[in-house]
Design a protein around this motif. Structure first.
Motif, PDB file in Angstrom:
ATOM      1  N   VAL A   1     -41.074  11.316 -38.287  1.00 46.70           N
ATOM      2  CA  VAL A   1     -41.058  12.209 -37.138  1.00 46.70           C
ATOM      3  C   VAL A   1     -39.626  12.650 -36.893  1.00 46.70           C
ATOM      4  O   VAL A   1     -38.679  11.871 -37.075  1.00 46.70           O
ATOM      5  N   GLU A   2     -39.455  13.892 -36.493  1.00 49.54           N
ATOM      6  CA  GLU A   2     -38.130  14.441 -36.198  1.00 49.54           C
ATOM      7  C   GLU A   2     -37.900  14.355 -34.689  1.00 49.54           C
ATOM      8  O   GLU A   2     -38.709  14.837 -33.894  1.00 49.54           O
ATOM      9  N   VAL A   3     -36.816  13.714 -34.308  1.00 46.88           N
ATOM     10  CA  VAL A   3     -36.492  13.500 -32.904  1.00 46.88           C
ATOM     11  C   VAL A   3     -35.496  14.567 -32.471  1.00 46.88           C
ATOM     12  O   VAL A   3     -34.472  14.789 -33.138  1.00 46.88           O
ATOM     13  N   THR A   4     -35.794  15.220 -31.349  1.00 45.98           N
ATOM     14  CA  THR A   4     -34.896  16.232 -30.778  1.00 45.98           C
ATOM     15  C   THR A   4     -34.414  15.769 -29.411  1.00 45.98           C
ATOM     16  O   THR A   4     -34.869  14.753 -28.875  1.00 45.98           O
ATOM     17  N   GLY A   5     -33.505  16.549 -28.831  1.00 43.48           N
ATOM     18  CA  GLY A   5     -32.961  16.185 -27.532  1.00 43.48           C
ATOM     19  C   GLY A   5     -33.987  16.179 -26.429  1.00 43.48           C
ATOM     20  O   GLY A   5     -33.838  15.446 -25.437  1.00 43.48           O
ATOM     21  N   SER A   6     -35.055  16.965 -26.558  1.00 40.49           N
ATOM     22  CA  SER A   6     -36.087  16.999 -25.523  1.00 40.49           C
ATOM     23  C   SER A   6     -36.896  15.711 -25.465  1.00 40.49           C
ATOM     24  O   SER A   6     -37.632  15.484 -24.493  1.00 40.49           O
ATOM     25  N   ASP A   7     -36.766  14.839 -26.488  1.00 44.99           N
ATOM     26  CA  ASP A   7     -37.498  13.568 -26.493  1.00 44.99           C
ATOM     27  C   ASP A   7     -36.769  12.470 -25.734  1.00 44.99           C
ATOM     28  O   ASP A   7     -37.256  11.326 -25.699  1.00 44.99           O
ATOM     29  N   VAL A   8     -35.609  12.747 -25.160  1.00 42.99           N
ATOM     30  CA  VAL A   8     -34.837  11.724 -24.475  1.00 42.99           C
ATOM     31  C   VAL A   8     -35.602  11.236 -23.251  1.00 42.99           C
ATOM     32  O   VAL A   8     -36.345  11.986 -22.608  1.00 42.99           O
ATOM     33  N   THR A   9     -35.451   9.972 -22.920  1.00 41.09           N
ATOM     34  CA  THR A   9     -36.114   9.398 -21.761  1.00 41.09           C
ATOM     35  C   THR A   9     -35.309   8.193 -21.287  1.00 41.09           C
ATOM     36  O   THR A   9     -34.329   7.775 -21.930  1.00 41.09           O
ATOM     37  N   ALA A  10     -35.718   7.635 -20.156  1.00 43.79           N
ATOM     38  CA  ALA A  10     -35.093   6.441 -19.601  1.00 43.79           C
ATOM     39  C   ALA A  10     -36.150   5.673 -18.829  1.00 43.79           C
ATOM     40  O   ALA A  10     -37.066   6.269 -18.256  1.00 43.79           O
ATOM     41  N   TRP A  11     -36.049   4.371 -18.814  1.00 46.77           N
ATOM     42  CA  TRP A  11     -36.996   3.530 -18.104  1.00 46.77           C
ATOM     43  C   TRP A  11     -36.277   2.301 -17.562  1.00 46.77           C
ATOM     44  O   TRP A  11     -35.071   2.123 -17.763  1.00 46.77           O
TER      45      TRP A  11
ATOM     46  N   SER B   1     -36.356  16.892   1.419  1.00 42.94           N
ATOM     47  CA  SER B   1     -37.764  16.995   1.815  1.00 42.94           C
ATOM     48  C   SER B   1     -38.699  16.551   0.707  1.00 42.94           C
ATOM     49  O   SER B   1     -39.790  16.041   0.965  1.00 42.94           O
ATOM     50  N   GLN B   2     -38.287  16.744  -0.535  1.00 39.43           N
ATOM     51  CA  GLN B   2     -39.078  16.321  -1.679  1.00 39.43           C
ATOM     52  C   GLN B   2     -38.161  15.607  -2.677  1.00 39.43           C
ATOM     53  O   GLN B   2     -37.007  15.995  -2.861  1.00 39.43           O
ATOM     54  N   MET B   3     -38.695  14.536  -3.301  1.00 38.27           N
ATOM     55  CA  MET B   3     -37.942  13.855  -4.356  1.00 38.27           C
ATOM     56  C   MET B   3     -38.042  14.687  -5.627  1.00 38.27           C
ATOM     57  O   MET B   3     -39.149  14.919  -6.137  1.00 38.27           O
ATOM     58  N   VAL B   4     -36.901  15.114  -6.132  1.00 36.57           N
ATOM     59  CA  VAL B   4     -36.861  15.939  -7.338  1.00 36.57           C
ATOM     60  C   VAL B   4     -35.784  15.380  -8.268  1.00 36.57           C
ATOM     61  O   VAL B   4     -34.641  15.158  -7.845  1.00 36.57           O
ATOM     62  N   GLY B   5     -36.123  15.168  -9.506  1.00 35.53           N
ATOM     63  CA  GLY B   5     -35.174  14.680 -10.494  1.00 35.53           C
ATOM     64  C   GLY B   5     -35.869  14.475 -11.827  1.00 35.53           C
ATOM     65  O   GLY B   5     -37.011  14.883 -12.031  1.00 35.53           O
ATOM     66  N   ASP B   6     -35.174  13.808 -12.731  1.00 35.95           N
ATOM     67  CA  ASP B   6     -35.784  13.472 -14.013  1.00 35.95           C
ATOM     68  C   ASP B   6     -35.613  11.981 -14.273  1.00 35.95           C
ATOM     69  O   ASP B   6     -35.299  11.209 -13.362  1.00 35.95           O
ATOM     70  N   GLN B   7     -35.794  11.557 -15.535  1.00 34.21           N
ATOM     71  CA  GLN B   7     -35.747  10.133 -15.860  1.00 34.21           C
ATOM     72  C   GLN B   7     -34.424   9.497 -15.460  1.00 34.21           C
ATOM     73  O   GLN B   7     -34.379   8.310 -15.118  1.00 34.21           O
ATOM     74  N   GLU B   8     -33.347  10.271 -15.509  1.00 28.70           N
ATOM     75  CA  GLU B   8     -32.037   9.721 -15.151  1.00 28.70           C
ATOM     76  C   GLU B   8     -32.038   9.221 -13.708  1.00 28.70           C
ATOM     77  O   GLU B   8     -31.605   8.092 -13.427  1.00 28.70           O
ATOM     78  N   GLN B   9     -32.514  10.034 -12.761  1.00 28.69           N
ATOM     79  CA  GLN B   9     -32.483   9.661 -11.352  1.00 28.69           C
ATOM     80  C   GLN B   9     -33.540   8.610 -11.014  1.00 28.69           C
ATOM     81  O   GLN B   9     -33.256   7.633 -10.300  1.00 28.69           O
ATOM     82  N   TYR B  10     -34.770   8.771 -11.509  1.00 23.17           N
ATOM     83  CA  TYR B  10     -35.839   7.860 -11.130  1.00 23.17           C
ATOM     84  C   TYR B  10     -35.619   6.455 -11.701  1.00 23.17           C
ATOM     85  O   TYR B  10     -35.878   5.455 -11.031  1.00 23.17           O
ATOM     86  N   ALA B  11     -35.181   6.361 -12.961  1.00 27.66           N
ATOM     87  CA  ALA B  11     -34.916   5.043 -13.530  1.00 27.66           C
ATOM     88  C   ALA B  11     -33.748   4.368 -12.824  1.00 27.66           C
ATOM     89  O   ALA B  11     -33.790   3.162 -12.533  1.00 27.66           O
TER      90      ALA B  11
ATOM     91  N   VAL C   1     -31.374  -0.534 -16.706  1.00 31.57           N
ATOM     92  CA  VAL C   1     -31.846   0.783 -17.116  1.00 31.57           C
ATOM     93  C   VAL C   1     -31.695   0.897 -18.636  1.00 31.57           C
ATOM     94  O   VAL C   1     -30.646   0.539 -19.195  1.00 31.57           O
ATOM     95  N   VAL C   2     -32.737   1.379 -19.281  1.00 29.06           N
ATOM     96  CA  VAL C   2     -32.720   1.560 -20.743  1.00 29.06           C
ATOM     97  C   VAL C   2     -32.869   3.044 -21.034  1.00 29.06           C
ATOM     98  O   VAL C   2     -33.763   3.704 -20.484  1.00 29.06           O
ATOM     99  N   MET C   3     -32.016   3.555 -21.876  1.00 24.22           N
ATOM    100  CA  MET C   3     -32.093   4.951 -22.304  1.00 24.22           C
ATOM    101  C   MET C   3     -32.487   4.994 -23.773  1.00 24.22           C
ATOM    102  O   MET C   3     -32.058   4.159 -24.577  1.00 24.22           O
ATOM    103  N   GLY C   4     -33.350   5.954 -24.096  1.00 29.46           N
ATOM    104  CA  GLY C   4     -33.801   6.067 -25.477  1.00 29.46           C
ATOM    105  C   GLY C   4     -34.548   7.366 -25.695  1.00 29.46           C
ATOM    106  O   GLY C   4     -34.313   8.367 -25.012  1.00 29.46           O
ATOM    107  N   PHE C   5     -35.462   7.331 -26.660  1.00 26.48           N
ATOM    108  CA  PHE C   5     -36.220   8.528 -27.031  1.00 26.48           C
ATOM    109  C   PHE C   5     -37.697   8.158 -27.162  1.00 26.48           C
ATOM    110  O   PHE C   5     -38.031   7.051 -27.616  1.00 26.48           O
ATOM    111  N   ALA C   6     -38.556   9.096 -26.750  1.00 28.73           N
ATOM    112  CA  ALA C   6     -40.004   8.898 -26.830  1.00 28.73           C
ATOM    113  C   ALA C   6     -40.629  10.069 -27.580  1.00 28.73           C
ATOM    114  O   ALA C   6     -41.258  10.955 -26.981  1.00 28.73           O
ATOM    115  N   PRO C   7     -40.458  10.123 -28.899  1.00 23.20           N
ATOM    116  CA  PRO C   7     -41.042  11.238 -29.660  1.00 23.20           C
ATOM    117  C   PRO C   7     -42.548  11.082 -29.811  1.00 23.20           C
ATOM    118  O   PRO C   7     -43.070   9.969 -29.853  1.00 23.20           O
ATOM    119  N   ALA C   8     -43.234  12.208 -29.895  1.00 19.48           N
ATOM    120  CA  ALA C   8     -44.673  12.196 -30.139  1.00 19.48           C
ATOM    121  C   ALA C   8     -44.912  12.054 -31.635  1.00 19.48           C
ATOM    122  O   ALA C   8     -44.449  12.874 -32.434  1.00 19.48           O
TER     123      ALA C   8
END
Length: 783
Positions: free
Chosen positions: A543-553, A502-512, A528-535
Motif C-alpha cells: 500500500v502507498e502511504v500519503t500525507g492524507s493518511d496521517v492520524t493521531a490517537w 460554540s462548537q468543538m472544531v479540530g482534527d486528530q492533533e487537537q482531539y488526541a 499521544v501517538v502519531m502515525g498513519f492509517a492507510p486503507a
C-alpha cells in the motif's frame, strides 16, 4: 667482501612459556565476561584473535632480538594488518585483508568502543566496530604481559610481587567484563573460582627455586608442594562458594556502568512530530511518503509516542520505568538489528512489514507495533543503521541521520493484543513514571470532570471522554474545502479554544492532545501517538502511504495489559449553522471584503524550501573520486605505519651521531666515535659486552667476525680503533681535530663494512633499533 659468522638465535626462557600460558588462560576468562554485552560469541573470536596477535608478536620480537620500541611498533602494525578477519570480516577485502573501512574501525573501536558499549542497548550489534573492543583489550594485555614475562621477569629474582605484576592485566580485563556487562553475570562463580585457583597455584609454583637438594629431599619437597596445592584449591573452592555467599551475598542488582551513565542522545533536539501534523494534511496530502509491504487491514503505522507536555507541545521524552517491572528501560539507546523487549506489552501475534521511503524525510522511523528486529536492506542504508536509536518504553525509533529517499528496511514487530471493555472493567491503570504534564488549561480539568460524572472505573471514564469528543465535536483540517476554519497547534491556548468556542472544531492533533490531557488530569498514564492509517484493499500485498493518511490517537497504560488505544477524533465534518435569526439591515453597496484571517496561524508551519541550484563552475572545488580515497587509505595507512617509525628512528639516530661528533672536547668526541661504532654493532645484533674495557670489547666483537679478508675490503678490525680511543682519552694531552676526524672515519668505515656484510634482513632490523650497547649473553636462559 668479508663474511660474518651468524649470531645464534635467542631462545625464549623456558619458564616464560608457562608464564605466557597462564597469562593467556586468565585473559581468556576475562574476555568471557563480555558475553552479556554481545549476546553471541562473535566477541570470543575477536578476543582469541587479540591474544594470538599480541602474544605472537611479543614472542617473535624477542626471538629476533628487537628492542622494546620496535616490538611495540611491530605489534601496532600487526594489530591493523591481522585484526580484520577476527573483528570485521564483512568490511575486509576477501574477508581477510584490511580495507579502509576495517582499518578505520580498528582505530575507532580502540578509542570510542569503551564509551559506546556502556551506552548501547544489549545485545551490542552496532556500530560495526564494536567487536574491536575485546580484540584490542586482549591484544594489549597479551602484548604487555608477554613482554614482561620474557624480558623483565627472567632478569630479576622471582618474588611474589614481581610475579603478581603479570596478573594486573588479566585482572583489569576481568573487571572490564563485569563493569561493561549487564545485570546478568556469565557463569560468575565458575569463572571467579577458576581465575583465583589458576592465579594462586601459579604464584606458588613459580617462585624462585630453593637450593638444590638430594633425591630424597627433592621428593619430600615435591610431595609437600602437591599437598599444599591441593589444600589451596580446596580452600579456594570452599571459601569462594560457601564463605563468599555468607560474607558477600548476591546483590539484587549488580553495579554496571551502563546503568550509571546516561545515554548521550536527546530526542528534544528534534522538533515534536505532532507540531508538523498540518504539514501532512495540507502540503503533503497527495504526496507518496513510502510504500509498505505486508501491512494488514486495520493496522496502524506508528511514528512516535509523545509523553511530555509543557503547555505548548506534546513531545517525545521517554518512559522512565515501570514500577515492579524488570523490563522497564529509559531513554533512546543505540541498537543494532535486535531491539530490546518493551515493557507493558501483551502480544499474541507478530507482524513483518517492509517499508520503502519515497517522499518521507524525517528522523522518526515508521513501523508497526513494537519492533523486535530492524533490517536495512540496501547497502547504503546499512551504513546508516548505526544511527538507529530506540526507546523500548514508548516503541519509538529514531534514525538520527534521517530517512532518505530510497531507504528500504524490514521490521518484525509484536502487535499489542486488543481487549474488550468488559475485560478491563476491574483492571486498574498501570503505575508508570511519566514526565509531568504542565500548564493544563482549567477548562480541560472541568470538562474531564463533566464527561466522567457517571463513570466509576478507569475504562468507563476514558470511554466517556472519547465518546463526548467524538459526538460533540467536528472534524476540520483547516483546508479551503472544509466548512469551517480550524486553527493548527495544540498548545494550551488552542486546547482552551477547542472547548470555549460554540462548537468543538479540530482534527486528530487537537482531539488526541485534549483527551490525553484529560486523562492526565485524572492521574492516568496517557500519551499521544502519531502515525498513519492507510486503507489497505482486500488482497493487496503493498500500500502507498500519503500525507492524507496521517492520524493521531491516545494510549493509556493498564496494569498487566499494556497500552490501550483510544480514538477520540469525530467523523462529522458538517458543522451546523447558527439558527438564531439575524436582524434585518438596510442593504448597502457591495464592497469587496478582505480575506478571513482565521487561518493565518496555519502558515506558521511551512515547508522549508531547499535551494538545489548549482553554483557556477568557478565555485566548484576539485574532489577526489571515492576509489582514490579507498586506494590511498589501503596503501597509505600501512606505508605510514611502516615508514613513519623508520623516519623517526632515523632522525633520532642522526641527532645522536651529530651530538657525539661535534660537542665536547677532543677526547670526548673521540670517545663518542667508539660509542657510535659499538652501538651500531649492537643494533646489528652482535653481542657487545658492557662494563668492560674497549680492548676486551674489541676482542669479543672481532671473535664474531670471520677473519677472511677480501681483496677489496680487508679484515674488519676494532682493536686499532680501541687503542686509538684509549690513547686519546687517557694520555692527558690536547686532542686536535685531525685525530678526532681520523677516529670517526675509522669508526664509520668499520660500521659500514659490517652493515654491508650482515645481509639485508639484519640490516633492515638495525634501522628500527635505537639502543645503547647491549650484552645479550648476560641473559640466563635457564631461568
Amino acid at each position: 667482501m668479508s663474511r660474518l659468522r651468524s649470531v645464534p638465535a635467542q631462545r625464549l626462557p623456558a619458564r616464560a612459556w608457562s608464564d605466557i600460558a597462564v597469562l593467556s588462560a586468565l585473559s581468556l576468562l576475562g574476555v568471557l565476561g563480555f558475553e552479556t554485552s554481545f549476546g553471541d560469541y562473535n566477541f570470543l573470536l575477536a578476543g582469541l584473535g587479540g591474544l594470538l596477535v599480541g602474544t605472537g608478536i611479543a614472542v617473535l620480537a624477542y626471538l629476533l632480538r628487537l628492542g622494546t620500541l620496535v616490538s611495540v611498533l611491530a605489534a601496532v602494525l600487526a594489530y591493523f594488518l591481522l585484526g580484520t578477519p577476527f573483528t570485521m570480516p564483512q568490511q575486509g577485502l576477501l574477508l581477510l585483508f584490511p580495507s579502509l573501512a576495517s582499518s578505520a574501525g580498528l582505530a575507532l573501536g580502540a578509542v570510542f568502543g569503551w564509551a559506546d558499549i556502556v551506552t548501547l542497548g544489549t545485545p551490542v550489534e552496532a556500530p560495526y566496530y564494536m567487536p574491536v573492543l575485546p580484540y584490542f583489550a586482549a591484544w594489549l594485555i597479551a602484548l604487555v604481559g608477554t613482554m614482561l614475562a620474557s624480558r623483565w621477569l627472567p632478569l630479576r629474582p622471582r618474588t611474589v610481587w614481581r610475579s603478581s605484576a603479570l596478573l594486573a592485566g588479566p585482572v583489569l580485563l576481568y573487571l572490564a567484563g563485569i563493569l561493561m556487562g549487564t545485570d546478568e553475570a556469565y557463569y560468575a562463580g565458575i569463572r571467579g573460582v577458576a581465575f583465583a585457583v589458576i592465579a594462586l597455584i601459579w604464584l606458588g609454583w613459580r617462585r624462585s627455586q630453593l637450593a638444590t637438594a638430594d633425591r630424597v629431599g627433592s621428593s619430600r619437597l615435591l610431595r609437600r608442594k602437591l599437598v599444599g596445592t591441593g589444600t589451596l584449591i580446596l580452600g579456594t573452592v570452599l571459601i569462594g562458594a560457601l564463605a563468599g555467599a555468607a560474607l558477600a551475598p548476591v546483590q539484587a542488582q549488580r553495579f554496571v556502568l551502563r546503568e550509571e551513565i546516561q545515554p548521550p542522545f536527546d530526542p528534544l533536539q528534534f522538533p515534536s512530530p505532532l507540531a508538523g501534523f498540518r504539514q501532512y494534511t495540507k502540503t503533503l496530502a497527495d504526496t507518496p511518503l513510502f510504500t509498505v509491504e505486508g501491512l494488514q487491514t486495520g493496522q496502524l503505522l506508528r511514528l512516535a509516542s509523545m509523553d511530555s507536555y509543557d503547555g505548548k507541545l506534546w513531545n517525545v521524552a521517554g518512559v522512565a520505568g515501570v514500577a515492579g517491572s524488570e523490563g522497564g528501560q529509559a531513554g533512546f539507546r543505540l541498537v543494532g538489528r535486535t531491539i530490546p523487549d518493551p515493557p507493558l506489552v501483551t502480544s499474541v501475534a507478530f507482524s513483518t512489514v517492509t517499508v520503502t521511503g519515497s517522499g518521507y524525510a524525517d528522523v522518526w522511523l515508521p513501523g508497526v507495533g513494537y519492533p523486535t528486529t530492524v533490517d536495512f536492506d540496501d547497502s547504503k542504508s546499512s551504513a546508516e543503521a548505526e544511527n538507529l536509536r530506540y526507546n523500548a518504553g514508548t516503541g519509538t525509533a529514531v534514525l538520527t541521520s534521517g530517512v532518505k529517499n530510497g531507504y528500504t528496511y524490514t521490521t518484525r514487530a509484536a502487535v499489542q493484543q486488543s481487549y474488550k471493555d468488559e475485560d478491563l472493567e476491574k483492571v486498574p491503570v498501570a503505575t508508570v513514571s511519566l514526565p509531568a504534564a504542565e500548564n493544563i488549561p482549567d477548562v480541560v480539568v472541568a470538562k474531564a470532570t463533566e464527561y466522567t460524572g457517571g463513570a466509576d472505573t478507569p475504562i468507563d471514564k476514558l470511554r466517556a471522554i472519547q465518546k463526548a469528543l467524538k459526538t460533540q465535536g467536528f472534524l476540520s483540517h483547516g483546508l479551503a474545502s472544509d466548512g469551517i476554519p480550524s486553527r493548527a497547534g495544540h498548545g494550551a491556548d488552542r486546547i482552551d479554544e477547542l472547548f470555549t468556542r460554540s462548537q468543538m472544531v479540530g482534527d486528530q492533533e487537537q482531539y488526541a492532545a485534549a483527551m490525553a490531557l484529560m486523562a492526565r488530569s485524572l492521574n492516568y498514564p496517557a500519551r499521544v501517538v502519531m502515525g498513519f492509517a492507510p486503507a489497505v484493499p482486500d488482497g493487496a500485498t503493498s500500500v502507498e502511504v500519503t500525507g492524507s493518511d496521517v492520524t493521531a490517537w491516545v494510549e493509556v497504560a493498564f496494569e498487566g495489559v499494556g497500552w490501550v488505544p483510544f480514538f477520540p477524533t469525530p467523523d462529522q465534518t458538517d458543522v451546523p449553522q447558527d439558527q438564531t435569526p439575524k436582524p434585518k439591515s438596510v442593504p448597502q453597496p457591495q464592497v469587496r471584503q478582505p480575506p478571513r484571517s482565521d487561518n493565518q496561524s496555519d502558515d506558521l508551519l511551512t515547508a522549508v524550501e531547499i535551494d538545489d541550484t548549482k553554483k557556477d563552475d568557478k565555485d566548484k572545488a576539485f574532489t577526489l573520486p571515492g576509489w582514490a580515497w579507498a586506494l590511498g587509505g589501503i596503501v597509505g595507512i600501512p606505508m605510514l605505519l611502516i615508514l613513519g617509525p623508520v623516519l623517526v628512528i632515523g632522525a633520532l639516530k642522526g641527532r645522536r651521531r651529530r651530538r657525539r661528533r661535534t660537542r665536547g672536547s677532543g677526547d670526548t668526541r673521540v670517545a663518542g666515535a667508539w660509542d657510535e661504532v659499538t652501538d651500531g654493532y649492537a643494533e646489528l645484533g652482535f653481542q657487545v659486552p658492557r662494563g668492560t674495557t674497549r680492548r676486551l670489547i674489541a676482542t669479543e666483537v672481532e671473535s664474531q667476525l670471520v677473519g677472511q679478508a677480501g681483496p677489496a675490503t680487508g679484515d674488519i678490525r676494532l682493536m686499532p680503533l680501541a687503542e686509538l680511543c684509549d690513547h686519546a682519552v687517557f694520555n692527558g694531552e690536547q686532542i686536535d681535530d685531525e685525530l678526532v676526524e681520523r677516529s670517526w672515519n675509522e669508526a664509520l668505515d668499520s660500521l659500514h663494512r659490517a652493515e654491508t656484510s650482515v645481509g639485508r634482513l639484519r640490516r633492515l632490523f638495525s634501522r628500527f633499533r635505537i639502543r645503547s650497547r647491549r650484552d645479550w649473553s648476560r641473559v640466563d636462559l635457564s631461568k
